[in-house]
Write a protein that holds these residues in place. Structure first.
Motif, PDB file in Angstrom:
ATOM      1  N   ALA A  87       0.836  -1.203   0.000  1.00 11.60           N
ATOM      2  CA  ALA A  87       0.000   0.000   0.000  1.00 11.60           C
ATOM      3  C   ALA A  87       0.869   1.251   0.000  1.00 11.60           C
ATOM      4  CB  ALA A  87      -0.920  -0.013   1.213  1.00 11.60           C
ATOM      5  N   TRP A  88       1.994   1.187   0.731  1.00 11.87           N
ATOM      6  CA  TRP A  88       2.912   2.333   0.763  1.00 11.87           C
ATOM      7  C   TRP A  88       3.487   2.588  -0.624  1.00 11.87           C
ATOM      8  CZ3 TRP A  88       7.907   3.534  -0.413  1.00 11.87           C
ATOM      9  CH2 TRP A  88       8.457   4.690   0.164  1.00 11.87           C
ATOM     10  N   LEU A  89       3.932   1.540  -1.300  1.00 11.58           N
ATOM     11  CA  LEU A  89       4.499   1.688  -2.633  1.00 11.58           C
ATOM     12  C   LEU A  89       3.460   2.243  -3.609  1.00 11.58           C
ATOM     13  CD1 LEU A  89       6.435  -1.696  -2.814  1.00 11.58           C
ATOM     14  CD2 LEU A  89       7.481   0.571  -2.692  1.00 11.58           C
ATOM     15  N   THR A  90       2.215   1.750  -3.504  1.00 15.27           N
ATOM     16  CA  THR A  90       1.153   2.231  -4.392  1.00 15.27           C
ATOM     17  C   THR A  90       0.882   3.705  -4.163  1.00 15.27           C
ATOM     18  OG1 THR A  90       0.104   0.049  -4.471  1.00 15.27           O
ATOM     19  CG2 THR A  90      -1.278   1.949  -5.019  1.00 15.27           C
ATOM     20  N   LYS A  91       0.855   4.106  -2.898  1.00 12.97           N
ATOM     21  CA  LYS A  91       0.591   5.508  -2.581  1.00 12.97           C
ATOM     22  C   LYS A  91       1.689   6.412  -3.140  1.00 12.97           C
ATOM     23  CE  LYS A  91      -0.703   6.283   1.600  1.00 12.97           C
ATOM     24  NZ  LYS A  91      -0.667   6.496   3.066  1.00 12.97           N
ATOM     25  N   VAL A  92       2.939   6.004  -2.950  1.00 12.11           N
ATOM     26  CA  VAL A  92       4.057   6.814  -3.439  1.00 12.11           C
ATOM     27  C   VAL A  92       4.025   6.889  -4.962  1.00 12.11           C
ATOM     28  CG1 VAL A  92       6.570   6.928  -3.633  1.00 12.11           C
ATOM     29  CG2 VAL A  92       5.506   6.402  -1.429  1.00 12.11           C
ATOM     30  N   ALA A  93       3.853   5.740  -5.623  1.00 12.63           N
ATOM     31  CA  ALA A  93       3.818   5.724  -7.086  1.00 12.63           C
ATOM     32  C   ALA A  93       2.666   6.569  -7.621  1.00 12.63           C
ATOM     33  CB  ALA A  93       3.703   4.292  -7.590  1.00 12.63           C
ATOM     34  N   GLY A  94       1.507   6.487  -6.958  1.00  9.19           N
ATOM     35  CA  GLY A  94       0.352   7.264  -7.396  1.00  9.19           C
ATOM     36  C   GLY A  94       0.603   8.755  -7.290  1.00  9.19           C
ATOM     37  N   ARG A  95       1.253   9.174  -6.218  1.00  2.96           N
ATOM     38  CA  ARG A  95       1.542  10.601  -6.050  1.00  2.96           C
ATOM     39  C   ARG A  95       2.557  11.087  -7.070  1.00  2.96           C
ATOM     40  NH1 ARG A  95       1.782  10.733   0.598  1.00  2.96           N
ATOM     41  NH2 ARG A  95      -0.487  10.913   0.919  1.00  2.96           N
TER      42      ARG A  95
END
Length: 333
Positions: A87-95
């Motif tokens: 979830a952390w990786l997804t959030k960073v990539a999305g931003r």
């Protein structure tokens, strides 16, 4: 997508990211990271939405690299404190994608000619390797479905960055609005409205009936034959009267700077190309999951064509990508 003046700093950035990843790997005298396999397994899950959001495989790969660089910039204790690394990786990539989408609009104001999303080959037809000829290219890690067809990527381009992120992450990849809201920086209710607005655009595109894959293949094959035979009547019979042809050279290859409108204008243009272009081979290939064509000349792929075919078996849109920066996955061995 990038002008030559932008490429040098981007290449330097990629070299820095590669060094960071190498430094992140455990040395022989270090304890291996037990979560490394789980972290790296998220790569495909990051690359797929990033490509749909950005319309560029190169930019999507950069986003994934930058996301992992930020992960390995943290200490082992900081990493272990994160409850859900995925979830952390997804959030960073999305931003990162959201920021790039905002800057992309500014960059495209100075882009030479029309901008078309970067085309993808089918993994089964894949004959080249990654950069340098080693490893597996990111292109074969993109799931080819309706959301990556050229027609849909063009619809995505009409959305605001926030609409695009909200729709792609929620409707395509089923992330809950609570998670989408953390990426977009708005409330879940606001993200729900953004996705709804984007959904209406997509629904309008879906409202146009399309033939099945076999019929589309037949239409594209007949277009290829008519083009090679320089048969203007056959071309006119395959083109919708209101058809549009768009080409993307990005200032790096010869291309029309504006869309060509109308069946007759398109047919005459393609006849001119057939008569005066250097010797070349036209190949049938899958482009973003649908039947397309590629042009090979002097041992390299110089153009990739994507088509939109209506239910009456007429071609309504032709997208021709000629910018060599966007044809990296299409290199011949």
């Amino acid at each position: 997508m990038n002008s030559p003046s932008e490429q040098a700093p981007r290449q330097a950035q990629r070299q820095t990211q590669r060094r960071a990843r190498r430094q992140a790997q455990p040395q022989p005298d270090e304890q291996p990271d037990p979560g490394l396999t789980a972290i790296m397994s998220e790569r495909r899950q990051l690359l797929n939405p990033a490509y749909r959001l950005l319309g560029s495989l190169a930019d999507a790969e950069d986003v994934v690299q930058e996301t992992y660089t930020r992960w390995y910039a943290m200490s082992r204790a900081e990493q272990q404190a994160i409850e859900s690394p995925g979830a952390w990786l997804t959030k960073v990539a999305g931003r990162i994608c959201l920021n790039l989408l905002g800057s992309a609009r500014v960059r495209r104001e100075t882009y030479v000619g029309e901008w078309i999303p970067e085309p993808l080959p089918d993994p089964v037809e894949w004959i080249a390797g990654a950069a340098g000829g080693a490893g597996v290219d990111p292109a074969d890690r993109i799931t080819l479905d309706e959301s990556v067809t050229m027609a849909f990527l063009v619809v995505f381009e009409s959305m605001t960055p926030a609409e695009r992120v909200s729709f792609v992450l929620h409707d395509v990849f089923r992330y809950p609005f609570a998670e989408v809201a953390e990426i977009v920086g708005r409330s879940p209710a606001a993200c729900r409205q953004l996705a709804s607005s984007a959904r209406r655009r997509v629904a309008a595109a879906r409202a146009e009936a399309v033939p099945d894959a076999a019929r589309q293949t037949s239409v594209v094959r007949r277009f290829k034959a008519a083009w090679e035979a320089q048969d203007i009547e056959a071309l006119l019979g395959l083109l919708d009267p209101g058809a549009t042809a768009i080409s993307d050279g990005g200032g790096r290859a010869i291309a029309h700077l504006r869309p060509i409108e109308g069946a007759e204008q398109i047919a005459r243009l393609y006849l001119t190309i057939a008569r005066y272009a250097p010797p070349r081979t036209i190949l049938e290939r899958t482009v973003n999951g649908l039947p397309g064509l590629v042009v090979e000349s002097e041992g390299r792929i110089e153009t990739v064509f994507a088509f939109k075919v209506a239910d009456n078996d007429r071609i309504t849109h032709i997208w021709a990508v000629r910018n060599p920066d966007k044809l990296r996955p299409w290199r011949l061995p």
